[in-house]
Design a protein around this motif. Sequence first.
Motif, PDB file in Angstrom:
ATOM      1  N   PRO A   7     -11.087   0.591  -2.644  1.00 39.52           N
ATOM      2  CA  PRO A   7      -9.629   0.562  -2.554  1.00 39.52           C
ATOM      3  C   PRO A   7      -9.143   0.790  -1.117  1.00 39.52           C
ATOM      4  CG  PRO A   7     -10.347   2.642  -3.484  1.00 39.52           C
ATOM      5  CD  PRO A   7     -11.576   1.774  -3.340  1.00 39.52           C
ATOM      6  N   CYS A   8      -8.086   0.088  -0.770  1.00 45.15           N
ATOM      7  CA  CYS A   8      -7.440   0.284   0.528  1.00 45.15           C
ATOM      8  C   CYS A   8      -6.289   1.257   0.322  1.00 45.15           C
ATOM      9  CB  CYS A   8      -6.879  -1.044   1.041  1.00 45.15           C
ATOM     10  SG  CYS A   8      -8.143  -2.292   1.339  1.00 45.15           S
ATOM     11  N   ARG A   9      -6.053   2.073   1.330  1.00 42.04           N
ATOM     12  CA  ARG A   9      -4.934   3.005   1.248  1.00 42.04           C
ATOM     13  C   ARG A   9      -4.223   3.043   2.595  1.00 42.04           C
ATOM     14  NH1 ARG A   9      -9.284   6.239   1.184  1.00 42.04           N
ATOM     15  NH2 ARG A   9      -9.246   6.403  -1.068  1.00 42.04           N
TER      16      ARG A   9
ATOM     17  N   GLU B  86      -2.495   4.615   5.752  1.00 44.20           N
ATOM     18  CA  GLU B  86      -2.654   5.793   6.610  1.00 44.20           C
ATOM     19  C   GLU B  86      -1.425   5.828   7.526  1.00 44.20           C
ATOM     20  OE1 GLU B  86      -4.901   7.972   6.170  1.00 44.20           O
ATOM     21  OE2 GLU B  86      -6.311   6.888   4.903  1.00 44.20           O
TER      22      GLU B  86
ATOM     23  N   ARG C 177     -10.356   2.325   3.935  1.00 44.99           N
ATOM     24  CA  ARG C 177     -10.968   1.836   2.695  1.00 44.99           C
ATOM     25  C   ARG C 177     -11.879   2.915   2.147  1.00 44.99           C
ATOM     26  NH1 ARG C 177     -12.266  -4.568   3.205  1.00 44.99           N
ATOM     27  NH2 ARG C 177     -10.934  -4.971   4.984  1.00 44.99           N
TER      28      ARG C 177
ATOM     29  N   LEU D 247       0.816  -1.213   0.000  1.00 49.58           N
ATOM     30  CA  LEU D 247       0.000   0.000   0.000  1.00 49.58           C
ATOM     31  C   LEU D 247       0.854   1.271   0.000  1.00 49.58           C
ATOM     32  CD1 LEU D 247      -2.919  -1.040   2.372  1.00 49.58           C
ATOM     33  CD2 LEU D 247      -2.978  -0.756  -0.120  1.00 49.58           C
TER      34      LEU D 247
ATOM     35  N   ILE E  20      -4.687   1.548   7.816  1.00 45.67           N
ATOM     36  CA  ILE E  20      -5.261   1.619   6.467  1.00 45.67           C
ATOM     37  C   ILE E  20      -6.674   2.159   6.571  1.00 45.67           C
ATOM     38  CG2 ILE E  20      -3.890  -0.339   5.628  1.00 45.67           C
ATOM     39  CD1 ILE E  20      -6.571  -1.954   5.575  1.00 45.67           C
TER      40      ILE E  20
ATOM     41  N   GLY F 120       0.779   2.636  -3.331  1.00 39.35           N
ATOM     42  CA  GLY F 120      -0.480   3.187  -3.831  1.00 39.35           C
ATOM     43  C   GLY F 120      -1.660   2.324  -3.436  1.00 39.35           C
ATOM     44  N   GLU F 121      -2.847   2.841  -3.688  1.00 38.87           N
ATOM     45  CA  GLU F 121      -4.082   2.141  -3.347  1.00 38.87           C
ATOM     46  C   GLU F 121      -4.155   0.791  -4.049  1.00 38.87           C
ATOM     47  OE1 GLU F 121      -7.397   4.596  -4.325  1.00 38.87           O
ATOM     48  OE2 GLU F 121      -6.993   6.004  -2.706  1.00 38.87           O
TER      49      GLU F 121
END
Length: 115
Positions: free
Chosen positions: A69-71, A73, A61, A25, A59, A28-29
């Motif tokens: 998408p997960c990103r 944090e 969503r 991650l 993370i 990127g997403e």
Amino acid sequence: MQTDPLSETLFALADPTRRAILARLAKGEATVNELASPFDMSLPAVSKHLKVLERAKLISRGRSAQWRPCRLEPEPLKGVDDWLTDYRKLWEDRLDRLDTYLATLQKDRAKEEGK
């Protein structure tokens, strides 16, 4: 039982699969399927890892049409870094003192050998 944020973050980071997910991650997403593809485990197993990462706020969503998408944090990682900084300083100070002590021993030895 509620735990403190640092403990949640450290617990989440304790697992190599979750660390690998975070590393992915960081680029990127990604969808759950994309995150699951390198692992030999079921989607529900990957989802459990994602829930641990979400609980630790590592993370989030989003929602984009039909995919979530997960990103990454990164803010909780700053908390870990802040906590480790105190220990890093402690060990750096100790190693600096050891270095000074060893240099003193070497000088004393050189003086004795020079007599």
